[in-house]
Scaffold this motif. Structure first.
Motif, short mmCIF file in Angstrom:
data_model
loop_
_atom_site.label_atom_id
_atom_site.label_comp_id
_atom_site.label_asym_id
_atom_site.label_seq_id
_atom_site.Cartn_x
_atom_site.Cartn_y
_atom_site.Cartn_z
N UNK A 38 0.86 -1.18 0.00
CA UNK A 38 0.00 0.00 0.00
C UNK A 38 0.90 1.24 0.00
N UNK A 39 0.68 2.19 -0.91
CA UNK A 39 1.58 3.34 -0.98
C UNK A 39 1.46 4.25 0.23
N UNK A 40 2.55 4.90 0.56
CA UNK A 40 2.58 5.88 1.64
C UNK A 40 3.34 7.10 1.14
N UNK A 41 2.85 8.29 1.47
CA UNK A 41 3.52 9.53 1.09
C UNK A 41 3.15 10.62 2.08
N UNK A 42 3.42 11.87 1.73
CA UNK A 42 3.15 12.97 2.66
C UNK A 42 1.66 13.15 2.92
N UNK A 43 0.82 12.58 2.06
CA UNK A 43 -0.61 12.75 2.22
C UNK A 43 -1.25 11.68 3.10
N UNK A 44 -0.55 10.60 3.37
CA UNK A 44 -1.13 9.57 4.22
C UNK A 44 -0.26 8.34 4.30
N UNK A 45 -0.28 7.71 5.47
CA UNK A 45 0.48 6.47 5.66
C UNK A 45 -0.23 5.31 4.98
N UNK A 46 0.48 4.20 4.89
CA UNK A 46 -0.12 3.00 4.32
C UNK A 46 -1.32 2.54 5.14
#
Length: 291
Positions: A258-266
């Motif tokens: 599951x992708x994670x980035x500055x907008x939300x964790x996995x």
């Protein structure tokens, strides 16, 4: 910024287009509506020596009923799909996905084939094609080929198409009977790609049991996904006995990467995904129950 210099080609036929792709090899890139490619070129996230423009190829446009399916030309714009009474009637999931794509300016230029060939895992049309078991039709110098949606999306922004293949159209099966369809997505702003989303297609039998079901997930992996384990779990059960929250938890429980980035964790995206599945399930079942 401006794109790096490139040579522009405007073939008059699909056969001419694939001949160009074969001749130019990896240095060439197809451009259809350009709603994804042009920004990437402008930011120099992508550089190609040749662009092959498909906008003169009228043969790639149109919407046709073909028995128990509907064929949509790859060059058909999102706006044309959204306006089609035939799509509204026979492929409701695709109709409902269309307004979620970008903004009306994007839908006026972007094409169904471009969106599917771009294969963005957070895009609405790729997951709709996967959910409905669509078939992709391609053309190359070797002839034509049909690719099942389950085999088409191979990785992030990648597909099973060869470099010299052109997507010419997509066929969507028509679901008959007591059916319901829904798409739900969570995005930061209207028109943004979804951080997490779900599609549901369901058919009930005369006793209101789940006779056919398809659950799609998008924005939660490098490709759109089908929650096949959950589909098997609910198949044959009375629709009234199934808790939408249970379906949501089941569909997202085994997700990997599951992708994670500055907008939300996995984990955040997984939780949101479960909620989207639950909402889509409830809406689709309600529609099928009222049919």
């Amino acid at each position: 910024m401006k794109p790096a210099a490139f040579d522009y080609h405007a073939p008059a036929t699909a056969n001419e287009a694939v001949a160009l792709l074969a001749d130019l090899g990896d240095e060439a890139k197809i451009i259809a509506g350009g709603q994804s490619l042009v920004p990437m070129l402008a930011l120099r996230l992508a550089v190609f020596d040749h662009l092959v423009d498909l906008r003169r190829l009228d043969e790639l446009g149109g919407i046709e009923a073909r028995g128990d399916s509907v064929w949509i030309g790859a060059g058909t714009t999102h706006a044309a799909v959204g306006r089609s009474a035939e799509i509204r009637r026979d492929i409701p999931l695709l109709h409902r996905a269309t307004p979620l794509i970008g903004h009306f300016q994007i839908r006026n230029r972007g094409t169904l084939g471009g969106a599917i060939a771009h294969a963005d895992a957070a895009g609405e049309y790729p997951v709709a094609a996967l959910t409905l078991d669509a078939r992709m039709h391609t053309l190359s110098p070797r002839g034509t080929r049909d690719i099942a949606a389950a085999d088409y999306f191979t990785g992030m922004w990648s597909t099973a198409m060869e470099p010299d293949e052109l997507l010419t159209g997509v066929t969507f099966p028509v679901w008959r009977g007591r059916t319901g369809f829904a798409i739900e997505e969570f995005a930061r702003r209207a028109g943004d790609f979804a951080m997490a989303g779900a599609t549901v297609a369901v058919r009930l039998d005369a006793d209101s049991r789940i006779e056919q079901v398809a659950l799609g997930l998008f924005g939660l992996a490098p490709t759109p996904l089908r929650a096949t384990t959950t589909e098997s779990e609910v198949l044959g059960r009375p629709a009234a006995d199934i808790d939408p929250a249970e379906v949501g938890r089941s569909a997202t429980a085994a997700l990997n990467a599951v992708p994670a980035d500055i907008h939300g964790s996995a984990e955040f995206r997984r939780r949101i995904g479960a909620v989207m599945v639950a909402r889509a399930w409830a809406r689709a079942v309600e529609e099928a129950s009222n049919d």
